[in-house]
Design a protein around this motif. Structure first.
Motif, PDB file in Angstrom:
ATOM      1  N   LYS A  56       0.859  -1.183   0.000  1.00 34.26           N
ATOM      2  CA  LYS A  56       0.000   0.000   0.000  1.00 34.26           C
ATOM      3  C   LYS A  56       0.892   1.229   0.000  1.00 34.26           C
ATOM      4  N   LEU A  57       0.692   2.107  -0.975  1.00 35.14           N
ATOM      5  CA  LEU A  57       1.605   3.228  -1.116  1.00 35.14           C
ATOM      6  C   LEU A  57       1.053   4.524  -0.530  1.00 35.14           C
ATOM      7  N   SER A  58      -0.260   4.598  -0.303  1.00 34.18           N
ATOM      8  CA  SER A  58      -0.829   5.848   0.178  1.00 34.18           C
ATOM      9  C   SER A  58      -1.634   5.591   1.436  1.00 34.18           C
ATOM     10  N   THR A  59      -1.670   6.580   2.288  1.00 36.89           N
ATOM     11  CA  THR A  59      -2.587   6.500   3.417  1.00 36.89           C
ATOM     12  C   THR A  59      -3.923   7.079   2.982  1.00 36.89           C
ATOM     13  N   ASP A  60      -4.944   6.824   3.784  1.00 33.69           N
ATOM     14  CA  ASP A  60      -6.289   7.244   3.373  1.00 33.69           C
ATOM     15  C   ASP A  60      -6.428   8.753   3.334  1.00 33.69           C
ATOM     16  N   SER A  61      -5.613   9.439   4.128  1.00 31.30           N
ATOM     17  CA  SER A  61      -5.770  10.888   4.207  1.00 31.30           C
ATOM     18  C   SER A  61      -4.994  11.614   3.113  1.00 31.30           C
ATOM     19  N   ASP A  62      -4.307  10.866   2.237  1.00 33.63           N
ATOM     20  CA  ASP A  62      -3.511  11.530   1.212  1.00 33.63           C
ATOM     21  C   ASP A  62      -4.399  12.204   0.163  1.00 33.63           C
ATOM     22  N   LEU A  63      -3.884  13.316  -0.353  1.00 38.59           N
ATOM     23  CA  LEU A  63      -4.615  14.026  -1.394  1.00 38.59           C
ATOM     24  C   LEU A  63      -4.489  13.257  -2.706  1.00 38.59           C
ATOM     25  N   ILE A  64      -3.257  12.852  -3.003  1.00 36.09           N
ATOM     26  CA  ILE A  64      -3.036  12.092  -4.226  1.00 36.09           C
ATOM     27  C   ILE A  64      -2.973  10.626  -3.848  1.00 36.09           C
ATOM     28  N   GLN A  65      -3.864   9.835  -4.357  1.00 32.99           N
ATOM     29  CA  GLN A  65      -3.895   8.422  -4.016  1.00 32.99           C
ATOM     30  C   GLN A  65      -3.144   7.615  -5.069  1.00 32.99           C
ATOM     31  N   LEU A  66      -2.143   6.853  -4.625  1.00 27.60           N
ATOM     32  CA  LEU A  66      -1.461   5.947  -5.534  1.00 27.60           C
ATOM     33  C   LEU A  66      -2.108   4.580  -5.427  1.00 27.60           C
ATOM     34  N   PRO A  67      -2.232   3.889  -6.553  1.00 29.63           N
ATOM     35  CA  PRO A  67      -2.806   2.548  -6.463  1.00 29.63           C
ATOM     36  C   PRO A  67      -1.824   1.606  -5.778  1.00 29.63           C
ATOM     37  N   PRO A  68      -2.306   0.639  -5.043  1.00 31.50           N
ATOM     38  CA  PRO A  68      -1.394  -0.316  -4.406  1.00 31.50           C
ATOM     39  C   PRO A  68      -0.719  -1.205  -5.441  1.00 31.50           C
ATOM     40  N   ILE A  69       0.443  -1.725  -5.084  1.00 30.04           N
ATOM     41  CA  ILE A  69       1.174  -2.631  -5.976  1.00 30.04           C
ATOM     42  C   ILE A  69       0.896  -4.059  -5.540  1.00 30.04           C
ATOM     43  N   PHE A  70       0.562  -4.908  -6.500  1.00 32.57           N
ATOM     44  CA  PHE A  70       0.362  -6.319  -6.184  1.00 32.57           C
ATOM     45  C   PHE A  70       1.571  -7.091  -6.679  1.00 32.57           C
ATOM     46  N   ALA A  71       2.246  -7.786  -5.767  1.00 33.83           N
ATOM     47  CA  ALA A  71       3.465  -8.499  -6.152  1.00 33.83           C
ATOM     48  C   ALA A  71       3.282  -9.988  -5.906  1.00 33.83           C
ATOM     49  N   PRO A  72       3.255 -10.786  -6.971  1.00 30.27           N
ATOM     50  CA  PRO A  72       3.182 -12.240  -6.789  1.00 30.27           C
ATOM     51  C   PRO A  72       4.513 -12.755  -6.239  1.00 30.27           C
ATOM     52  N   VAL A  73       4.442 -13.504  -5.150  1.00 29.80           N
ATOM     53  CA  VAL A  73       5.655 -13.837  -4.399  1.00 29.80           C
ATOM     54  C   VAL A  73       6.652 -14.628  -5.233  1.00 29.80           C
TER      55      VAL A  73
END
Lengths: 431, 431
Positions: A56-73
């Protein structure tokens, strides 16, 4: 050993030493990197796990929301293992051709390893990157202040083992004064003064009475632990409401910078102590290497006789700079109470001063490098707490061990024979 | 180097600060001279340092005492009350300290009255062992802050052999003691090995290994099949089998155990090692000046490894004494009880001489034993002991300060006070 071999063992001084070019092959970096690559195989293949990790790259309170990164292990770990081996081979090639392994290669290597490790450890869970980093900065603040104090003190030629004591004295004084006055700023001031007082003792004993500096440092730590614990049990604990409930600093978000994705919440939504820390690191670096004061300070630490001949008062320079170092470390101690926990507690620094000392040596007596080393320690201890919440496959003790093991590896393999200021630890007796 | 056993005094050692230098004094009368030497000599300084530290402790106790505070409220109407309260608090504390550490006059007969003294020796046992370890490292110029880790792994190994193996009486104890000492030696030896092969700074490595050892033992203590007591969920080991426990020295009414005798033997061994053996000669040579030692044909790197092995083994003995002697009902990860750090002050107070360390350990053991009774009887936090201990070391390390306070004569011509412990140095890591 990376010494120039041709110069050792009694070559007459007239010999044209410079003309002989010794090919120095330093095999430590490739061996170190190779060892980590093999460790990676052991962990990621033998302890292989499936699933997908979410960063998760952004917190909920951020103005600019970055999408989370999904990494297959499986994919990530396999790719990283290949890259790690490529890195180790590249390093081996460089060593073979008698070249140095550049720092960026090591850094990239470490980052890759870390990314793979995070992906692997948190399989099927979410890692909040901003949270991880915010905690890192929080845990690093006292370490960084302590390390800055250590750098200044050692650069001027006084080994500062008393960082722990300075931090603890700062924490104690700031808690008491801030509670009584209800002014956190007064607490900061008190912490600074407390750090200076500890430094006065260090300076007086090591400079005036020429007592071994490490002895004074160790003993001062014990003394401060004893004094603060004694006063805590006897005075603070019974009157906690009046003497040990300091107000805490609020976080001050900086308007525009605070909205930068990832970096914003980590660096620019902090308390005033953290902002002062940024300034302190920059100022100490600049002052040490770019000003007359810094030049004098370093010359006293490297070669006091020479400094004395050009008219620098060695012992006075040492005295005041050791005091300054104490002020900085004491200031950092205030973070324990005013910045994070609130009240003072017995031995609440819990060895942070020693970690700061390690950061000083790890950072080769350089303020910027020492800061980075301190951040590394902070990151590692925070990583453990984040992973323990997620539930990682590694027993938490081993995670807790990791930063210390990494330090040992780093000190043994990468830093190697660090060389401190030449006259550090030696008293100067004018003859 | 092998068969060169130096006679005592062959290596000119730095005179201790405050000790009369051998230079002849402009001779007043013989009696006067003797008096001067007694008054200004090193023994007198030590006694006065203890007195001074106790006075400072008394001031602290009095200042924080409730009765004193109450009486000082009406100081100007009845000043006598304040002084009486001060006297009561200080004398009450120190008589409790004395009765808790040497002889309890409240007991009717000698057998129970002397019990505090045996308690003192029990507390002193691990302090002496660990102090010897730190002192050996000091003599080689190494600073072993790793007492905690070495004690913990030693306790773990000795404890494991002690409760898991089934051996006959005698052999079992010896096996457990050896296991512990070997574990401690390995933990210390890693440091020496890393320093010798890679130049890693021993201060960093020992600090880091403290944490590694702590978490390692913590993990083993909560993992069934390793160190955890079967059927328990606490991170605690099972009780040591009776065959592996140090027998009581003077019968069951005293806690003093045969570990103390082992520690006496260790003191004699270290004395022999340092002062009489070829290895000890090399130790001291490296400690005085590693470069000169190397030129003289001493393999400095090997000496680092040997020294840390022996140092770690001795500190390990402290862990063994704790597990097999003092806390035999099973141990937790707090078994080191801060002894690893206390040992540094013990070694400093004993000036890194085996005999000195022995008596310094007994003094600190007395302070510890008495501290507990002071806490129980007078409600004075045990932390005051830390304050007194550290002040003692500080004052002893700075004879000029003590002389100035008591206006003592300077005996003879005092040479430039050099610190006794050559250890502490110095960024001479660079070779």
């Amino acid at each position: 050993m990376s010494t120039v071999e041709s110069t050792t063992h009694g070559v007459p001084s007239a010999a044209p030493i410079v003309l002989e070019r010794a090919a120095v092959r330093n095999w430590k970096p490739p061996i170190g990197l190779g060892a980590f690559a093999i460790i990676a195989v052991l962990i990621f293949v033998i302890g292989g796990r499936g699933g997908t990790t979410t960063f998760k790259l952004s917190t909920d309170s951020d103005l600019i929301q970055l999408p989370p990164i999904f990494a297959p292990v499986t994919v990530v770990t396999t790719v990283v293992i290949v890259l790690l081996f490529l890195g180790a081979i590249a390093s081996a090639y460089l060593s073979f051709t008698a070249r140095k392994t550049p720092l960026w290669l090591t850094a990239v290597f470490a980052l890759l390893f870390l990314a793979a490790f995070l992906t692997w450890a948190a399989a099927d869970a979410t890692i909040p990157i901003p949270g991880l980093l915010v905690g890192t900065v929080g845990l690093s603040v006292p370490l960084i202040f302590g390390a800055l104090g250590g750098v200044i003190s050692e650069r001027v030629g006084v080994v500062n083992v008393a960082i722990e004591g300075q931090l603890l004295a700062g924490a104690f004084a700031s808690a008491v004064v801030a509670s009584v006055t209800q002014q956190p700023v007064a607490g900061l001031l008190a912490a600074t003064i407390a750090g200076v007082l500890v430094s006065f003792v260090l300076a007086a004993f090591s400079i005036k009475y020429i007592v071994d500096q490490v002895i004074v440092g160790v003993v001062l730590n014990v003394l401060v632990v004893g004094l603060t614990s004694f006063l805590f049990s006897k005075v603070l604990a019974p009157n906690a409401a009046v003497l040990n409930s300091p107000p805490r600093f609020e976080r001050i978000p900086i308007p525009v910078l605070g909205e930068i994705p990832i970096l914003g919440p980590v660096l620019f939504r902090q308390t005033i102590i953290v902002y002062i820390m940024y300034i302190a690191v920059a100022v100490v670096w600049f002052a040490l290497f770019k000003t007359k004061w810094g030049l004098r300070l370093r010359s006293v630490g490297e070669h006091p006789q020479a400094a004395d001949t050009v008219g620098i008062n060695v012992n006075r320079t040492r005295f005041w700079n050791v005091s300054l170092a104490g002020a900085i470390a004491g200031f950092g101690g205030a973070y324990f109470t005013l910045g994070s926990v609130g009240g003072f507690n017995k031995e609440m620094t819990a060895g942070a001063g020693f970690i700061a000392l390690a950061a000083v040596i790890f950072g080769r007596w350089d303020p910027i490098r020492a800061t980075l080393a301190a951040l590394l320690f902070g990151f590692a201890s925070n990583l453990q707490s984040v992973l323990s919440i997620i539930g990682s496959p590694v027993p938490s003790e081993f995670m807790l061990m990791l930063p210390y093991l990494v330090t040992i590896f780093a000190v043994a393999g990468l830093v190697g024979q660090v060389r401190g200021p030449a006259a550090s630890g030696k008293p100067y007796i004018k003859s | 180097m092998s068969d060169q056993i130096p006679a005592k005094g062959q290596v000119p050692e730095a005179p201790e600060p405050g000790q009369p230098a051998t230079i002849a004094v402009a001779e007043p009368s013989k009696a006067q001279q003797v008096l001067r030497e007694i008054m200004g000599g090193s023994a007198m300084i030590s006694v006065l340092a203890v007195v001074l530290a106790l006075i400072v402790g008394a001031i602290l106790i009095a200042l924080t005492d409730k009765n004193v505070q109450a009486a000082s409220g009406y100081f100007f109407s009845r000043p006598g009350d304040t002084f009486k309260a001060i006297w009561d608090s200080a004398s009450g504390a120190y008589s409790a300290l004395f009765q808790g550490s040497i002889y309890n006059f409240k007991r009717p007969e000698f057998a129970t009255g002397i019990r505090p003294l045996t308690e003192t020796l029990t507390f002193a046992t691990p302090l002496i062992a660990a102090g010897l370890g730190v002192a050996v490292a000091f003599r080689v110029g190494l600073f072993n802050i790793g007492g905690r880790g070495q004690m913990l792994v030693a306790a773990g190994a000795a404890g494991y052999v002690g409760f898991a193996w089934d051996l006959p009486f005698g052999i079992h104890l010896i096996a457990a003691v050896l296991a512990g000492m070997v574990a401690g030696a390995i933990w210390g030896g890693i440091v020496g090995l890393l320093k010798a092969t890679t130049g890693a700074h021993e201060v960093i490595v020992t600090i880091m290994l403290n944490y590694v050892g702590f978490y390692l033992i913590g993990y083993m203590l909560r993992t069934p099949g390793l160190l955890q007591a079967p059927g328990s969920t606490n991170p605690k080991s099972p009780a040591i089998l009776p065959t592996a426990v140090f027998p009581e020295l003077f019968g069951p009414q005293y806690n003093l155990h045969w570990g103390f005798v082992v520690v006496i033997a260790a003191t004699i061994y270290v004395w022999y090692l340092i002062n009489r053996s070829s290895l000890g000669f090399q130790f001291r040579a490296v400690g005085e000046n590693p470069n000169a030692a190397r030129v003289a044909g001493i393999k400095v790197k090997n000496i680092y490894v040997y020294a840390m092995l022996i140092s770690g083994g001795l500190v390990g003995l402290a862990g063994v004494a704790q597990v097999l002697g003092t806390v035999t009902s099973g141990f937790s990860s707090g078994i080191d009880a801060g002894i690893g750090f206390d040992a540094i002050t013990v070694a400093l107070l004993g000036r890194s001489r085996p005999i000195g360390v022995f008596f310094a350990g007994i003094l600190f053991g007395a302070l510890k034993a008495g501290g507990y009774s002071m806490q129980a009887a007078q409600g004075i936090p045990i932390d005051i002991v830390l304050v007194v201990q550290s002040l003692i070391v500080l004052f002893i390390a700075a004879p000029p300060l003590v002389r100035a306070i008591f206006r003592l004569p300077i005996p003879g011509v005092v040479k430039t006070p050099r610190t006794p412990v050559t250890a502490a140095r110095k960024a001479e890591v660079s070779k």
